[in-house]
Design a protein around this motif. Structure first.
Motif, PDB file in Angstrom:
ATOM      1  N   GLU A 270       0.823  -1.204   0.000  1.00  0.00           N
ATOM      2  CA  GLU A 270       0.000   0.000   0.000  1.00  0.00           C
ATOM      3  C   GLU A 270       0.858   1.256   0.000  1.00  0.00           C
ATOM      4  OE1 GLU A 270       0.634  -1.460   4.143  1.00  0.00           O
ATOM      5  OE2 GLU A 270      -0.009  -2.379   2.260  1.00  0.00           O
ATOM      6  N   SER A 271       2.014   1.207   0.684  1.00  0.00           N
ATOM      7  CA  SER A 271       2.900   2.359   0.715  1.00  0.00           C
ATOM      8  C   SER A 271       3.638   2.522  -0.609  1.00  0.00           C
ATOM      9  CB  SER A 271       3.898   2.218   1.862  1.00  0.00           C
ATOM     10  OG  SER A 271       4.594   3.421   2.086  1.00  0.00           O
TER      11      SER A 271
ATOM     12  N   TYR B 173       2.524   1.641  -3.543  1.00  0.00           N
ATOM     13  CA  TYR B 173       1.560   2.175  -4.513  1.00  0.00           C
ATOM     14  C   TYR B 173       1.334   3.664  -4.275  1.00  0.00           C
ATOM     15  CZ  TYR B 173       0.394  -2.838  -4.892  1.00  0.00           C
ATOM     16  OH  TYR B 173       0.435  -4.201  -5.035  1.00  0.00           O
ATOM     17  N   ALA B 174       1.152   4.041  -3.011  1.00  0.00           N
ATOM     18  CA  ALA B 174       0.905   5.446  -2.677  1.00  0.00           C
ATOM     19  C   ALA B 174       2.082   6.321  -3.083  1.00  0.00           C
ATOM     20  CB  ALA B 174       0.614   5.590  -1.189  1.00  0.00           C
TER      21      ALA B 174
ATOM     22  N   LEU C 217      -6.909   3.824  -3.572  1.00  0.00           N
ATOM     23  CA  LEU C 217      -5.808   4.786  -3.677  1.00  0.00           C
ATOM     24  C   LEU C 217      -5.888   5.566  -4.988  1.00  0.00           C
ATOM     25  CD1 LEU C 217      -2.695   2.820  -2.347  1.00  0.00           C
ATOM     26  CD2 LEU C 217      -3.613   4.931  -1.388  1.00  0.00           C
ATOM     27  N   LYS C 218      -6.128   4.869  -6.085  1.00  0.00           N
ATOM     28  CA  LYS C 218      -6.220   5.538  -7.387  1.00  0.00           C
ATOM     29  C   LYS C 218      -7.362   6.552  -7.406  1.00  0.00           C
ATOM     30  CE  LYS C 218      -5.838   2.825 -11.037  1.00  0.00           C
ATOM     31  NZ  LYS C 218      -5.968   1.617 -11.890  1.00  0.00           N
TER      32      LYS C 218
ATOM     33  N   GLU D 157     -10.248   4.221   4.638  1.00  0.00           N
ATOM     34  CA  GLU D 157     -10.034   5.312   3.692  1.00  0.00           C
ATOM     35  C   GLU D 157      -9.184   6.418   4.321  1.00  0.00           C
ATOM     36  OE1 GLU D 157     -13.336   2.922   2.242  1.00  0.00           O
ATOM     37  OE2 GLU D 157     -12.888   3.798   4.214  1.00  0.00           O
TER      38      GLU D 157
ATOM     39  N   LEU E 298      -5.530   5.201   4.223  1.00  0.00           N
ATOM     40  CA  LEU E 298      -4.899   5.330   2.913  1.00  0.00           C
ATOM     41  C   LEU E 298      -4.627   6.787   2.566  1.00  0.00           C
ATOM     42  CD1 LEU E 298      -6.777   2.634   0.766  1.00  0.00           C
ATOM     43  CD2 LEU E 298      -4.515   2.487   1.826  1.00  0.00           C
ATOM     44  N   LYS E 299      -5.549   7.668   2.893  1.00  0.00           N
ATOM     45  CA  LYS E 299      -5.312   9.095   2.642  1.00  0.00           C
ATOM     46  C   LYS E 299      -4.112   9.585   3.446  1.00  0.00           C
ATOM     47  CE  LYS E 299      -7.500  13.657   2.564  1.00  0.00           C
ATOM     48  NZ  LYS E 299      -6.388  14.329   3.258  1.00  0.00           N
TER      49      LYS E 299
ATOM     50  N   LEU F 222      -0.967   8.619   1.530  1.00  0.00           N
ATOM     51  CA  LEU F 222      -0.771   9.525   0.396  1.00  0.00           C
ATOM     52  C   LEU F 222      -0.281  10.890   0.864  1.00  0.00           C
ATOM     53  CD1 LEU F 222      -3.948   8.729  -1.732  1.00  0.00           C
ATOM     54  CD2 LEU F 222      -1.591   8.407  -2.499  1.00  0.00           C
TER      55      LEU F 222
END
Length: 325
Positions: free
Chosen positions: A189-190, A192-193, A259-260, A304, A307-308, A311
């Motif tokens: 996840e990191s 990708y971010a 994420l996208k 969410e 994930l934010k 980012l």
């Protein structure tokens, strides 16, 4: 009360330190670091704790720190925690995680310091479970699928053995996937971010590169995880082991699409064979009922928001770099 955190400079260790300083200000907080440890995650709080140099693979250094600090609680978070790296460096992984944990527990045995120790094992010890074994309980068989997972089996079991043999007050956790700001960019996840933010800042072009997207994970926020670790030490008896995990289960593909959807521009992706592991664990859904019954803990932070936060962590980093340039 004196608390010592090994791995205090990492994602989990730094969040745990922040949590303790904010919610338990009467704690005398100490951290174990190596001389070359980067302290980026501790910049805002390092003056409110005492840091000690040592190394898990150097028993004498641990004896010195344990004698000096005389901790009441130890959160043992330090580890070589990158699964993919463990395939390239299996001996280093085993040495750090198994021998290092043994050294820490032996330092307590040798000094006679009666600390309660949280030993952070991992859900990776269960490996690839069968469909009828989900959700995974603490009694599930171990089928470690990486050198990292093998090292965590060793760490888990040596902690139990020191409890049985020497009365060292260890309590073990098998934490399922937990993430948030400061997560290392070798984790999905990191990674990708970070790539998404690089596209946003024009530092790379589409497509971003990803690994196996079919793996199913149950995600927790790191800030919920450290709150769980604290209540573990408050309420759970030595000698026990607990699964801990979040309440959001999805494929890595689903996570990537969230994420996208948060990106400031269109993001494309492609599977990079170089990011596929020699063997992978593709189904991890925990049964956390034992821990919740013992503590009443529940995750609070929506995924969410997690994930934010990842980012935004990278956005702040690249914003600072762009201003400096």
């Amino acid at each position: 009360m004196k608390v010592l955190i090994t791995g205090i400079s990492g994602m989990v260790g730094s969040h745990l330190a922040e949590y303790i300083l904010a919610d338990h200000p009467d704690v005398d907080l100490h951290g174990l670091i190596r001389w070359r440890t980067p302290l980026d995650h501790l910049v805002a709080i390092k003056d409110r704790m005492t840091l000690h140099y040592g190394d898990l693979r150097d028993l004498n250094s641990l004896i010195v720190v344990i004698k000096k600090v005389q901790p009441d609680w130890i959160f043992h978070l330090a580890a070589q925690s990158f699964v993919t790296t463990s395939f390239d460096a299996p001996i280093d992984t085993l040495s750090t995680n198994v021998i290092g944990t043994t050294n820490l527990l032996d330092a307590l045995r040798i000094t006679g310091v009666d600390a309660k120790v949280h030993v952070c094992s991992s859900s990776e010890v269960y490996g690839q479970v069968l469909a009828d074994e989900v959700p995974i309980t603490e009694a599930n068989p171990f089928r470690p699928a990486s050198p990292y997972a093998v090292s965590k089996v060793g760490e888990d079991m040596i902690a139990f053995q020191y409890f049985l043999s020497y009365g060292i007050r260890t309590v073990r956790t098998r934490m399922f996937t937990h993430t948030g700001p400061r997560r290392g960019d070798v984790f999905a996840e990191s990674a990708y971010a970070k790539q998404i933010v690089e596209v946003e800042y024009g530092l790379r072009k589409n497509p971003i590169r990803v690994g196996n997207l079919d793996s199913i994970r149950t995600f927790a926020d790191v800030r919920d995880a450290v709150r769980a670790y604290w209540v573990l030490m408050e309420k759970c008896p030595a000698g026990e082991v607990y699964n801990i995990g979040g309440n959001r289960t999805m494929t890595l593909r689903d996570m990537l699409e969230i994420l996208k959807g948060m990106a400031a521009c269109r993001i494309e992706h492609v599977v990079d064979p170089a990011l596929l592991r020699p063997s992978d664990v593709t189904l991890q859904i925990p049964d956390t009922s034992k821990f919740k019954a013992a503590t009443g803990w529940e995750p609070r932070i929506p995924f969410e928001e997690t994930l934010k936060g990842i980012l935004d962590f990278y956005r702040r980093r690249y914003h600072k770099r762009s201003k400096a340039a």
